[in-house]
Design a protein around this motif. Sequence first.
Motif, mmCIF file in Angstrom:
data_model
loop_
_atom_site.group_PDB
_atom_site.id
_atom_site.type_symbol
_atom_site.label_atom_id
_atom_site.label_comp_id
_atom_site.label_asym_id
_atom_site.label_seq_id
_atom_site.Cartn_x
_atom_site.Cartn_y
_atom_site.Cartn_z
ATOM 1 N N GLU A 55 0.817 -1.209 0.000
ATOM 2 C CA GLU A 55 0.000 0.000 0.000
ATOM 3 C C GLU A 55 0.854 1.263 0.000
ATOM 4 O O GLU A 55 1.971 1.271 0.515
ATOM 5 N N PHE A 56 0.270 2.318 -0.536
ATOM 6 C CA PHE A 56 0.825 3.666 -0.466
ATOM 7 C C PHE A 56 -0.232 4.487 0.261
ATOM 8 O O PHE A 56 -1.337 4.663 -0.255
ATOM 9 N N THR A 57 0.074 4.967 1.466
ATOM 10 C CA THR A 57 -0.967 5.547 2.303
ATOM 11 C C THR A 57 -0.746 6.998 2.702
ATOM 12 O O THR A 57 -1.616 7.605 3.305
ATOM 13 N N GLN A 58 0.419 7.563 2.371
ATOM 14 C CA GLN A 58 0.646 8.956 2.747
ATOM 15 C C GLN A 58 1.392 9.709 1.668
ATOM 16 O O GLN A 58 2.200 9.140 0.935
ATOM 17 N N SER A 59 1.130 10.991 1.598
ATOM 18 C CA SER A 59 1.823 11.862 0.664
ATOM 19 C C SER A 59 3.143 12.299 1.282
ATOM 20 O O SER A 59 3.185 12.710 2.438
ATOM 21 N N VAL A 60 4.228 12.204 0.503
ATOM 22 C CA VAL A 60 5.529 12.677 0.977
ATOM 23 C C VAL A 60 6.021 13.869 0.156
ATOM 24 O O VAL A 60 7.026 14.475 0.496
ATOM 25 N N TYR A 61 5.301 14.185 -0.930
ATOM 26 C CA TYR A 61 5.639 15.383 -1.702
ATOM 27 C C TYR A 61 4.432 15.851 -2.495
ATOM 28 O O TYR A 61 3.730 15.070 -3.122
ATOM 29 N N GLN A 62 4.215 17.155 -2.435
ATOM 30 C CA GLN A 62 3.393 17.867 -3.403
ATOM 31 C C GLN A 62 3.943 19.280 -3.404
ATOM 32 O O GLN A 62 4.479 19.754 -2.394
ATOM 33 N N SER A 63 3.885 19.929 -4.520
ATOM 34 C CA SER A 63 4.473 21.255 -4.662
ATOM 35 C C SER A 63 3.975 22.199 -3.571
ATOM 36 O O SER A 63 2.793 22.182 -3.211
ATOM 37 N N ALA A 64 4.858 23.021 -3.051
ATOM 38 C CA ALA A 64 4.505 23.977 -2.005
ATOM 39 C C ALA A 64 3.427 24.956 -2.467
ATOM 40 O O ALA A 64 2.682 25.491 -1.655
ATOM 41 N N THR A 65 3.339 25.189 -3.759
ATOM 42 C CA THR A 65 2.339 26.132 -4.278
ATOM 43 C C THR A 65 1.041 25.439 -4.683
ATOM 44 O O THR A 65 0.094 26.100 -5.090
ATOM 45 N N ASP A 66 0.981 24.116 -4.562
ATOM 46 C CA ASP A 66 -0.203 23.344 -4.945
ATOM 47 C C ASP A 66 -1.147 23.233 -3.750
ATOM 48 O O ASP A 66 -0.924 22.451 -2.837
ATOM 49 N N GLU A 67 -2.209 24.022 -3.771
ATOM 50 C CA GLU A 67 -3.175 24.023 -2.681
ATOM 51 C C GLU A 67 -4.413 23.188 -3.015
ATOM 52 O O GLU A 67 -5.345 23.106 -2.225
ATOM 53 N N THR A 68 -4.436 22.551 -4.178
ATOM 54 C CA THR A 68 -5.606 21.817 -4.641
ATOM 55 C C THR A 68 -5.473 20.313 -4.461
ATOM 56 O O THR A 68 -6.424 19.642 -4.094
ATOM 57 N N SER A 69 -4.298 19.771 -4.727
ATOM 58 C CA SER A 69 -4.100 18.319 -4.669
ATOM 59 C C SER A 69 -4.246 17.811 -3.246
ATOM 60 O O SER A 69 -3.938 18.517 -2.281
ATOM 61 N N SER A 70 -4.716 16.545 -3.130
ATOM 62 C CA SER A 70 -4.867 15.944 -1.809
ATOM 63 C C SER A 70 -4.829 14.428 -1.922
ATOM 64 O O SER A 70 -5.055 13.857 -2.985
ATOM 65 N N PHE A 71 -4.556 13.787 -0.798
ATOM 66 C CA PHE A 71 -4.566 12.330 -0.728
ATOM 67 C C PHE A 71 -5.010 11.943 0.662
ATOM 68 O O PHE A 71 -4.417 12.364 1.661
ATOM 69 N N ASP A 72 -6.060 11.121 0.746
ATOM 70 C CA ASP A 72 -6.610 10.728 2.045
ATOM 71 C C ASP A 72 -6.225 9.295 2.425
ATOM 72 O O ASP A 72 -6.817 8.706 3.324
ATOM 73 N N GLY A 73 -5.251 8.737 1.756
ATOM 74 C CA GLY A 73 -4.839 7.362 2.018
ATOM 75 C C GLY A 73 -5.412 6.376 1.024
ATOM 76 O O GLY A 73 -4.935 5.255 0.916
ATOM 77 N N GLN A 74 -6.444 6.800 0.277
ATOM 78 C CA GLN A 74 -7.040 5.949 -0.754
ATOM 79 C C GLN A 74 -7.321 6.707 -2.043
ATOM 80 O O GLN A 74 -7.066 6.202 -3.121
#
Length: 116
Positions: free
Chosen positions: A84-103
């Motif tokens: 499984e991949f369950t957490q975000s370890v990178y998204q651009s500092a200026t990206d306020e839209t992207s998200s990941f809730d574990g699924q």
Amino acid sequence: LGGNASVEAQNDDPESMLSHYKEVIKTRKDIPALMNGDIDEYDLGTQDLISYIRMTEDERVLVVINLTGKEQTQEIAADPNYGEFTQSVYQSATDETSSFDGQTLTLAPYSMMILK
């Protein structure tokens, strides 16, 4: 001299191309699997997103890139070989839209997220 494309103009702009590449290079150095890891496919079943796994003996990450000008939402299933991949370890500092809730991953247009 150089206008908006000069290093001086881009240095203090967090949304500049220079700032973006500095951030990506730092992330690559901070995550060993991105620097020295092997690569394997991770098929999301869509041509709108590029995805692949980078791994070392101690670490594995999933890289997902939105190639479109539209927000993309995708379920991230466990990989039979890498788990499984369950957490975000990178998204651009200026990206306020992207998200990941574990699924469920939501990616802003032309953005990238790295999951662990």
